[in-house]
Motif scaffolding. Structure first.
Motif, mmCIF file in Angstrom:
data_model
loop_
_atom_site.group_PDB
_atom_site.id
_atom_site.type_symbol
_atom_site.label_atom_id
_atom_site.label_comp_id
_atom_site.label_asym_id
_atom_site.label_seq_id
_atom_site.Cartn_x
_atom_site.Cartn_y
_atom_site.Cartn_z
ATOM 1 N N ASP A 234 0.861 -1.192 0.000
ATOM 2 C CA ASP A 234 0.000 0.000 0.000
ATOM 3 C C ASP A 234 0.899 1.244 0.000
ATOM 4 O O ASP A 234 2.089 1.149 0.300
ATOM 5 N N LYS A 236 0.698 4.660 1.964
ATOM 6 C CA LYS A 236 -0.140 5.297 2.987
ATOM 7 C C LYS A 236 -0.124 6.826 2.926
ATOM 8 O O LYS A 236 -1.090 7.476 3.333
ATOM 9 N N GLY A 248 -5.817 6.574 4.348
ATOM 10 C CA GLY A 248 -6.248 5.171 4.348
ATOM 11 C C GLY A 248 -5.497 4.353 3.303
ATOM 12 O O GLY A 248 -5.538 3.128 3.318
ATOM 13 N N TYR A 291 -5.268 -9.505 8.277
ATOM 14 C CA TYR A 291 -4.313 -8.660 7.556
ATOM 15 C C TYR A 291 -3.218 -8.287 8.535
ATOM 16 O O TYR A 291 -3.485 -7.657 9.556
ATOM 17 N N GLU A 306 0.596 -3.778 12.741
ATOM 18 C CA GLU A 306 -0.814 -3.801 13.144
ATOM 19 C C GLU A 306 -1.467 -5.032 12.563
ATOM 20 O O GLU A 306 -0.975 -5.609 11.591
ATOM 21 N N ASN A 308 -5.283 -6.118 11.016
ATOM 22 C CA ASN A 308 -6.643 -5.738 10.661
ATOM 23 C C ASN A 308 -7.425 -7.023 10.489
ATOM 24 O O ASN A 308 -6.873 -8.040 10.054
ATOM 25 N N ARG A 310 -9.761 -7.713 8.422
ATOM 26 C CA ARG A 310 -10.462 -7.526 7.151
ATOM 27 C C ARG A 310 -9.403 -7.435 6.075
ATOM 28 O O ARG A 310 -8.216 -7.384 6.380
ATOM 29 N N GLY A 312 -7.432 -5.269 3.098
ATOM 30 C CA GLY A 312 -7.034 -3.859 3.028
ATOM 31 C C GLY A 312 -7.768 -3.138 1.916
ATOM 32 O O GLY A 312 -8.215 -3.750 0.954
ATOM 33 N N ASP A 313 -7.886 -1.846 2.065
ATOM 34 C CA ASP A 313 -8.424 -0.999 1.009
ATOM 35 C C ASP A 313 -7.397 0.107 0.811
ATOM 36 O O ASP A 313 -7.154 0.857 1.772
ATOM 37 N N PRO A 314 -6.679 0.201 -0.276
ATOM 38 C CA PRO A 314 -6.985 -0.341 -1.611
ATOM 39 C C PRO A 314 -6.309 -1.662 -1.988
ATOM 40 O O PRO A 314 -6.400 -2.051 -3.157
ATOM 41 N N GLU A 315 -5.677 -2.399 -1.072
ATOM 42 C CA GLU A 315 -4.970 -3.616 -1.491
ATOM 43 C C GLU A 315 -5.897 -4.623 -2.181
ATOM 44 O O GLU A 315 -5.499 -5.350 -3.097
HETATM 45 N N1 GLY Z 1 -4.813 0.162 3.241
HETATM 46 C C1 GLY Z 1 -4.656 -0.058 4.604
HETATM 47 C C2 GLY Z 1 -5.816 -0.617 5.284
HETATM 48 O O1 GLY Z 1 -6.773 -1.055 4.668
HETATM 49 O O2 GLY Z 1 -5.799 -0.646 6.510
#
Ligand code: GLY
Ligand code: AMP
Length: 444
Positions: A234, A236, A248, A291, A306, A308, A310, A312-315
């Protein structure tokens, strides 16, 4: 079968687009969806088809459903029962942290995602850090504070650079990478004294500053086993060359060459498997996407920045452009706890997505700008929508990150060239985007 995607960003558009390509799917519902997933995009001259349903006749139709999965998750479960939806997948963290998976499970409705207990890996940084410490997962050294004076004393003792993080969900804005002690102290004041993030900032994690190259490592989990998605990276920061404020994510590409086969194996061994074992030992087996945001040091050591719960967005957008396996097959295998017998096939090309953001992003975003000249989707380039909505037949901006134009190419450079060709067609007032997405993978 009918399927449902929960969410309304670019990640969810990509999921819906992927599901609509499945021969097994007759209808894709998405709640709430966005302007790109709206059932029918009008096509006045110059306005292209961006809905996968209209793009190829064999694709299943997509329909936006106006429900609120965060405030009223029960209404989503009721919709699924009424409409005989066979499979639900959750995109964003908020409905997960609100417990939508727990509600679906109680009613025996098939859903792929983590329970509320598992979602704590993202919804509480303190939970995640303690969990990592307990299970020997490599991460930056840290302490957690609710008392501002104690946090400041720790910062003075450790010195800068140092990182201050709000404990709870703060829409990607709760992390301050402080290059000076003063900046770190100001971040503590903002979170603990000024209450800038409300409850999410009632505790702060102060952690060691790590150097290296970041990568996103995303897997599907079924409680026992994990299936790795293609690797990605990504971008950032808002501006070229990783300058400007954190966002994001302004663009992403897949695969990420920094994740060599050795590092891939190491992440599964040192990070993913211990999470599966540790969560199962707590009687909260981890299901759903996981993630791990990684920092990879020049000597190949990995540390988790970190988690997540879920994708990633935009991954997701470039990852799903490369997915050749039917997504419903992967989702069903995960729900049936059969990921250990499942493989995913990926397009060997690079996929690269460029985010186009609205005026003012990432601070105060202007909405309502009319978007024109949307490029026509092709086999190698798709415009995924995020902050868009349909307003009297016109697609207008409705959020910070507006579009993610994603292209495939035989090399990172070719994917980049193809993506920017399409980006350069798009027009709306105040649009901003980086012109160097993928630069780390492109050797000049
Ligand atoms: N692109 C980083 C995230 O979705 O947390
Ligand atoms: P997070 O939400 O924890 O991933 O943090 C957002 C961004 O801040 C990351 O993608 C990194 O660029 C940066 N960051 C977070 N933690 C650290 C750290 N310990 N050292 C250096 N940069 C960090």
């Amino acid at each position: 079968m009918k399927v449902l995607v929960i969410g309304g960003g670019g990640r969810e558009h990509a999921m819906a687009w992927c599901l609509a390509k499945s021969k097994r799917v007759t209808k894709v519902f998405i709640t709430p969806g966005n302007g790109g997933t709206a059932a029918r995009l009008p096509r006045p001259s110059g306005l292209a088809i961006t809905n996968a349903a209209e793009h190829t006749k064999s694709n299943a139709p997509i329909e936006n459903i106006a429900l609120d999965p965060v405030k009223d998750p029960q209404s989503v479960a009721d919709f699924v029962k009424r409409n005989d939806v066979k499979l639900t997948v959750v995109g964003p963290e908020a409905p997960l942290a609100a417990g939508i998976v727990d509600i679906f499970r109680k009613e025996q409705l098939p859903i792929f995602g983590p329970t509320k207990a598992c979602a704590q890996l993202e919804s509480s940084k303190d939970f995640a850090k303690r969990f990592m410490k307990e299970h020997g997962i490599p991460t930056a050294e840290f302490e957690t504070f609710s008392d501002a004076e104690k946090a400041k004393a720790y910062i003075h003792a450790r010195g800068a650079p140092i990182v201050v993080k709000a404990d709870g969900l703060a829409a990607g804005k709760g992390v301050v990478v402080a290059m000076t002690e003063q900046e770190a102290i100001a971040a503590v004041d903002m979170m603990l004294l000024d209450n800038k993030f409300g409850d999410a900032g009632a505790r702060v994690v102060v952690e060691e500053f790590l150097e290296g190259e970041e990568a996103s490592f995303i897997v599907m989990c079924d409680g026992k086993s994990a299936l790795a998605m293609a690797t990605s990276q990504d971008h950032k920061r808002l501006l070229n060359q990783d300058q400007g404020p954190n966002t994001g994510g302004m663009g992403a590409y897949s695969p990420a060459p920094v994740v060599t086969p050795e590092i891939h194996a190491r992440v599964l061994r040192e990070v993913i498997n211990p999470v599966l074992k540790g969560m199962a030992a707590k009687d909260t087996p981890y299901t759903g996407f996981l993630y791990a945001g990684l920092m990879i040091s020049p000597n190949g050591a990995i540390k988790v920045l970190e988690f997540n719960c879920r994708m990633g967005d935009p991954e997701t957008q470039p990852i799903f452009m490369r997915l050749k396996t039917d997504f419903t097959v992967l989702l069903e295998a995960a729900i049936a706890q059969q990921l250990d017998q499942t493989q995913a096939e990926w397009d060997s090309r690079t996929a690269l997505g460029v985010v186009i953001a609205a005026h003012g992003y990432p601070d105060s975003v202007r909405t309502g700008d009319a978007i024109t000249e949307l490029p026509l989707d092709t086999d190698d380039c798709v415009t995924f929508h995020a902050g868009t909505t349909m307003n009297n037949g016109q697609v207008v901006t409705s959020g910070g990150r507006v579009l993610c134009v994603t292209a495939l190419g035989g090399t990172p450079k070719l994917a980049q060239t193809r993506a920017y060709e399409a980006v350069n067609q798009v027009k709306f007032s105040g649009m901003q985007y980086r012109s160097d997405i993928g630069y780390r993978a492109i050797k000049t």
